[in-house]
Enzyme design. Structure first.
Site, PDB file in Angstrom:
ATOM      1  CG  ASP A  39      60.957  26.940  11.464  1.00  0.00           C
ATOM      2  OD1 ASP A  39      60.746  25.955  12.211  1.00  0.00           O
ATOM      3  OD2 ASP A  39      60.980  28.113  11.879  1.00  0.00           O
ATOM      4  CG  ASN A  91      55.941  20.063  14.796  1.00  0.00           C
ATOM      5  OD1 ASN A  91      55.718  19.529  15.877  1.00  0.00           O
ATOM      6  ND2 ASN A  91      56.913  20.966  14.635  1.00  0.00           N
ATOM      7  CE1 TYR A 157      50.225  24.926  22.252  1.00  0.00           C
ATOM      8  CE2 TYR A 157      49.165  23.477  23.840  1.00  0.00           C
ATOM      9  CZ  TYR A 157      50.141  23.693  22.894  1.00  0.00           C
ATOM     10  OH  TYR A 157      51.030  22.690  22.577  1.00  0.00           O
ATOM     11  CE  LYS A 161      48.942  22.435  19.766  1.00  0.00           C
ATOM     12  NZ  LYS A 161      49.664  22.217  18.517  1.00  0.00           N
ATOM     13  CB  ILE A 190      58.201  17.853  24.618  1.00  0.00           C
ATOM     14  CG1 ILE A 190      56.994  16.908  24.417  1.00  0.00           C
ATOM     15  CG2 ILE A 190      59.460  17.295  23.982  1.00  0.00           C
ATOM     16  CD1 ILE A 190      57.120  15.537  25.024  1.00  0.00           C
ATOM     17  CB  THR A 192      60.889  22.026  22.688  1.00  0.00           C
ATOM     18  OG1 THR A 192      59.758  22.811  23.115  1.00  0.00           O
ATOM     19  CG2 THR A 192      60.469  20.596  22.498  1.00  0.00           C
TER      20      THR A 192
HETATM   21  P1  NAP Z   1      59.368  25.171  19.117  1.00  0.00           P
HETATM   22  O1  NAP Z   1      60.625  24.594  19.650  1.00  0.00           O
HETATM   23  O2  NAP Z   1      59.010  26.583  19.392  1.00  0.00           O
HETATM   24  O3  NAP Z   1      59.337  24.928  17.549  1.00  0.00           O
HETATM   25  C1  NAP Z   1      58.269  25.385  16.772  1.00  0.00           C
HETATM   26  C2  NAP Z   1      58.811  25.813  15.424  1.00  0.00           C
HETATM   27  O4  NAP Z   1      57.683  26.259  14.644  1.00  0.00           O
HETATM   28  C3  NAP Z   1      59.784  26.998  15.527  1.00  0.00           C
HETATM   29  O5  NAP Z   1      60.905  26.788  14.698  1.00  0.00           O
HETATM   30  C4  NAP Z   1      58.936  28.158  15.045  1.00  0.00           C
HETATM   31  O6  NAP Z   1      59.682  29.171  14.399  1.00  0.00           O
HETATM   32  C5  NAP Z   1      58.032  27.477  14.039  1.00  0.00           C
HETATM   33  N1  NAP Z   1      56.845  28.293  13.811  1.00  0.00           N
HETATM   34  C6  NAP Z   1      56.128  29.000  14.718  1.00  0.00           C
HETATM   35  N2  NAP Z   1      55.149  29.655  14.110  1.00  0.00           N
HETATM   36  C7  NAP Z   1      55.238  29.354  12.788  1.00  0.00           C
HETATM   37  C8  NAP Z   1      54.513  29.755  11.645  1.00  0.00           C
HETATM   38  N3  NAP Z   1      53.488  30.611  11.747  1.00  0.00           N
HETATM   39  N4  NAP Z   1      54.882  29.256  10.436  1.00  0.00           N
HETATM   40  C9  NAP Z   1      55.918  28.413  10.324  1.00  0.00           C
HETATM   41  N5  NAP Z   1      56.671  28.011  11.376  1.00  0.00           N
HETATM   42  C10 NAP Z   1      56.323  28.479  12.595  1.00  0.00           C
HETATM   43  O7  NAP Z   1      58.103  24.306  19.588  1.00  0.00           O
HETATM   44  P2  NAP Z   1      57.933  22.745  19.969  1.00  0.00           P
HETATM   45  O8  NAP Z   1      57.876  22.663  21.439  1.00  0.00           O
HETATM   46  O9  NAP Z   1      58.856  21.898  19.204  1.00  0.00           O
HETATM   47  O10 NAP Z   1      56.433  22.539  19.450  1.00  0.00           O
HETATM   48  C11 NAP Z   1      56.135  21.938  18.204  1.00  0.00           C
HETATM   49  C12 NAP Z   1      54.678  21.508  18.230  1.00  0.00           C
HETATM   50  O11 NAP Z   1      54.469  20.580  19.295  1.00  0.00           O
HETATM   51  C13 NAP Z   1      53.680  22.651  18.457  1.00  0.00           C
HETATM   52  O12 NAP Z   1      52.541  22.443  17.661  1.00  0.00           O
HETATM   53  C14 NAP Z   1      53.329  22.511  19.924  1.00  0.00           C
HETATM   54  O13 NAP Z   1      52.058  23.040  20.220  1.00  0.00           O
HETATM   55  C15 NAP Z   1      53.365  21.001  20.082  1.00  0.00           C
HETATM   56  N6  NAP Z   1      53.557  20.552  21.458  1.00  0.00           N
HETATM   57  C16 NAP Z   1      54.636  20.945  22.168  1.00  0.00           C
HETATM   58  C17 NAP Z   1      54.758  20.496  23.490  1.00  0.00           C
HETATM   59  C18 NAP Z   1      55.927  20.898  24.354  1.00  0.00           C
HETATM   60  O14 NAP Z   1      55.851  20.659  25.566  1.00  0.00           O
HETATM   61  N7  NAP Z   1      56.998  21.451  23.827  1.00  0.00           N
HETATM   62  C19 NAP Z   1      53.787  19.663  24.042  1.00  0.00           C
HETATM   63  C20 NAP Z   1      52.709  19.286  23.266  1.00  0.00           C
HETATM   64  C21 NAP Z   1      52.594  19.733  21.963  1.00  0.00           C
HETATM   65  P3  NAP Z   1      60.167  30.444  15.267  1.00  0.00           P
HETATM   66  O15 NAP Z   1      61.158  29.904  16.248  1.00  0.00           O
HETATM   67  O16 NAP Z   1      60.735  31.373  14.254  1.00  0.00           O
HETATM   68  O17 NAP Z   1      58.919  30.983  15.928  1.00  0.00           O
END
Ligand code: NAP
Length: 251
Positions: A39, A91, A157, A161, A190, A192
């Site tokens: 991370d 991810n 975005y 994707k 989701i 999050t």
């Molecule tokens: P999240 O809670 O924001 O977690 C993402 C993590 O990735 C955070 O810990 C973030 O660190 C880290 N990160 C961001 N930029 C980074 C970088 N350049 N290098 C290394 N780490 C990095 O997001 P999430 O909702 O779990 O999403 C995870 C994945 O699922 C993403 O690819 C997202 O597009 C996908 N997704 C999410 C949803 C949804 O509804 N949540 C739906 C479909 C797909 P920091 O906190 O320090 O930025």
């Protein structure tokens, strides 16, 4: 819940300090993988690592920006020090600015494409030779339901994707002979920190209503699919895109 054998191997999970990545790291560790909790946020990576170790699993924190190709190489070396690398879950991802294409800020466009798409290429470029050298394994790329449909205001975005699906298919075709399976996962919305930080309660409810299930998904529901795809139970699955979207795209 079904358990999938991912023992005797390490797994890189990027963005594992929060949300979906955190749940994936925990489930892979529960099923026997030694997990590199990668991370940007050191504190978050260390908290998740401690949770996994406290639960009896094996994990190590790794800090770096996925958009840096050298970080991808270093992550592979760190994972190989835990156990032979045979799983990678790319991810980490960000949302970016909300604006129509005609007004979209160029710096946000570049950042989103860098983190959500270019970084997955850098990751796989480093991961595939190692996984192939260890006899094969699985890469799961985190797309979104927005890998197959658009949503107004999120062109960077959505583009990142959609692009990720093409990259996933090509990598799968090119490396199947080396026993490297490559798949993509498409979550609906989701609950999050990513979603909670960017959207107010009314917008989150409106999004929930767009799912046939009538609610947002949970990180654990995405993790269950990823753990299956990453495991040997999914041995005939490659090059494909798997929704976990509560019926969002069925409408
Ligand atoms: P999240 O809670 O924001 O977690 C993402 C993590 O990735 C955070 O810990 C973030 O660190 C880290 N990160 C961001 N930029 C980074 C970088 N350049 N290098 C290394 N780490 C990095 O997001 P999430 O909702 O779990 O999403 C995870 C994945 O699922 C993403 O690819 C997202 O597009 C996908 N997704 C999410 C949803 C949804 O509804 N949540 C739906 C479909 C797909 P920091 O906190 O320090 O930025």
């Amino acid at each position: 819940m079904a358990t999938y054998d991912v023992t005797d191997r390490s797994a890189i999970v990027t963005g594992a300090g929060s949300g979906i990545g955190r749940a994936i790291a925990a489930l892979l560790a529960e099923n026997g993988a030694a997990v590199l909790v990668a991370d940007l946020d050191r504190g978050a990576a260390e908290v998740v690592t401690k949770e996994i170790v406290a639960a009896g699993g094996t994990a190590e924190a790794f800090v770096g920006d996925v958009a840096d190709p050298e970080v991808a190489v270093a992550a592979v070396a760190a994972a190989e020090a835990l156990a032979p690398l045979r799983i990678a879950v790319n991810n980490a991802g960000i949302g970016g600015a909300a604006a129509p294409v005609g007004e979209y800020p160029i710096d946000s466009w570049r950042k989103v494409i860098d983190v959500n798409l270019n970084a997955v290429f850098y990751g796989m470029r480093a991961q595939i030779p190692a996984i192939a050298g260890n006899g094969g394994g699985a890469i799961v790329n985190m797309a979104s339901v927005l890998g197959s449909v658009g949503i107004a205001g999120s062109s960077a975005y959505v583009t990142s994707k959609h692009g990720l699906l093409g990259l996933t298919k090509n990598a799968a075709l090119e490396h199947a002979a080396q026993q490297v399976r490559v798949t993509a996962v498409g979550p609906g919305f989701i609950s999050t920190p990513l979603l909670e930080a960017n959207l107010d309660a009314a917008t989150q409810q409106a999004l929930a209503d767009k799912h046939a299930a009538g609610r947002l998904g949970t990180p654990e529901e995405v993790a269950a699919l990823v753990a299956f795809l990453a495991s040997d139970a999914a041995s005939f699955i490659t090059g494909s895109y798997h929704l976990v979207d509560g019926g969002y795209a069925a409408q």
